[in-house]
Design an enzyme around this catalytic site. Structure first.
Site, mmCIF file in Angstrom:
data_model
loop_
_atom_site.group_PDB
_atom_site.id
_atom_site.type_symbol
_atom_site.label_atom_id
_atom_site.label_comp_id
_atom_site.label_asym_id
_atom_site.label_seq_id
_atom_site.Cartn_x
_atom_site.Cartn_y
_atom_site.Cartn_z
ATOM 1 N N GLY A 32 0.828 -1.197 0.000
ATOM 2 C CA GLY A 32 0.000 0.000 0.000
ATOM 3 C C GLY A 32 0.860 1.243 0.000
ATOM 4 O O GLY A 32 1.839 1.329 0.752
ATOM 5 N N GLU A 108 -10.066 -1.395 -6.418
ATOM 6 C CA GLU A 108 -8.963 -0.753 -7.126
ATOM 7 C C GLU A 108 -9.021 -0.905 -8.648
ATOM 8 O O GLU A 108 -8.397 -0.123 -9.363
ATOM 9 C CB GLU A 108 -7.615 -1.313 -6.623
#
Length: 197
Positions: A32, A108
């Site tokens: 991340g 995403e």
């Protein structure tokens, strides 16, 4: 619910490819570098600070759903080639890896803009191979070079289903600082829009 913007390619085979490359034989690692740091939306067994070489975090990806609209696009982070990036790696237990990866795709990869890649992430406990969502400079969602005035205009009003680009950038910087990660470029951008740059 149908996305407001049609995918640039089919995300389903990209998910299957990622699942095959992972293999399901061990825990799943995710890297991340933006909102995943402060809002992962999945349970994890471990989180570690990590550095990736050959890629850097950049607020240079158009967002026409989450932080903007097709008429007034906002910005989100992409992982672009070159430099290095400090972020976090998350370890997801093997048993829930497929479920987490599938949910991540829904978040995403709605428009399938990212190029998912397995990258070597360096941590204090040794390297791990983690999935990261990278962005190609040839992508139609890559902004290219933006002027200071363009950044100001986007920060001033771009808003999507998850809120404003400005809030997204500020939340990311806040969490990076909390994790003792310095992002001078993001600091400069936010000083700029606050009239302190």
């Amino acid at each position: 619910m149908r996305p407001l913007v049609q995918p640039v390619r089919d995300p389903a085979p990209m998910l299957e490819k990622a699942l095959q490359e992972w293999g399901g034989h061990g825990d799943l690692w995710i890297f991340g570098y933006g909102s995943l740091i402060w809002k992962p939306d999945f349970d994890y067994a471990e989180r570690r600070p990590a550095r990736v070489h050959g890629w850097h975090r950049a607020l240079k990806m158009w967002s026409r759903i989450n932080r903007g609209t097709p008429e007034r696009p906002g910005l989100v982070f992409g992982l672009l080639s070159g430099g290095c990036c400090q972020g976090m790696v998350f370890r997801i237990p093997q048993a829930s890896g497929r479920e987490v990866l599938t949910r991540l795709w829904q978040r995403e990869m709605v428009t399938a803009v990212y190029d998912p890649r397995w990258l070597t992430c360096h941590t204090t406990h040794g390297p791990v191979t983690a999935l990261a969502f990278t962005l190609s400079r040839s992508s139609p969602s890559h902004t290219g070079t933006l002027s200071e005035e363009e950044y100001r205009r986007i920060f001033d009003g771009a808003c999507g289903i998850y809120g404003t680009t400005l809030d997204y950038a500020e939340r990311t910087l806040e969490e990076l600082r909390r994790m003792n990660i310095r992002d001078r470029h993001l600091e400069r951008l936010l000083r700029l829009v606050r009239g302190k740059g």
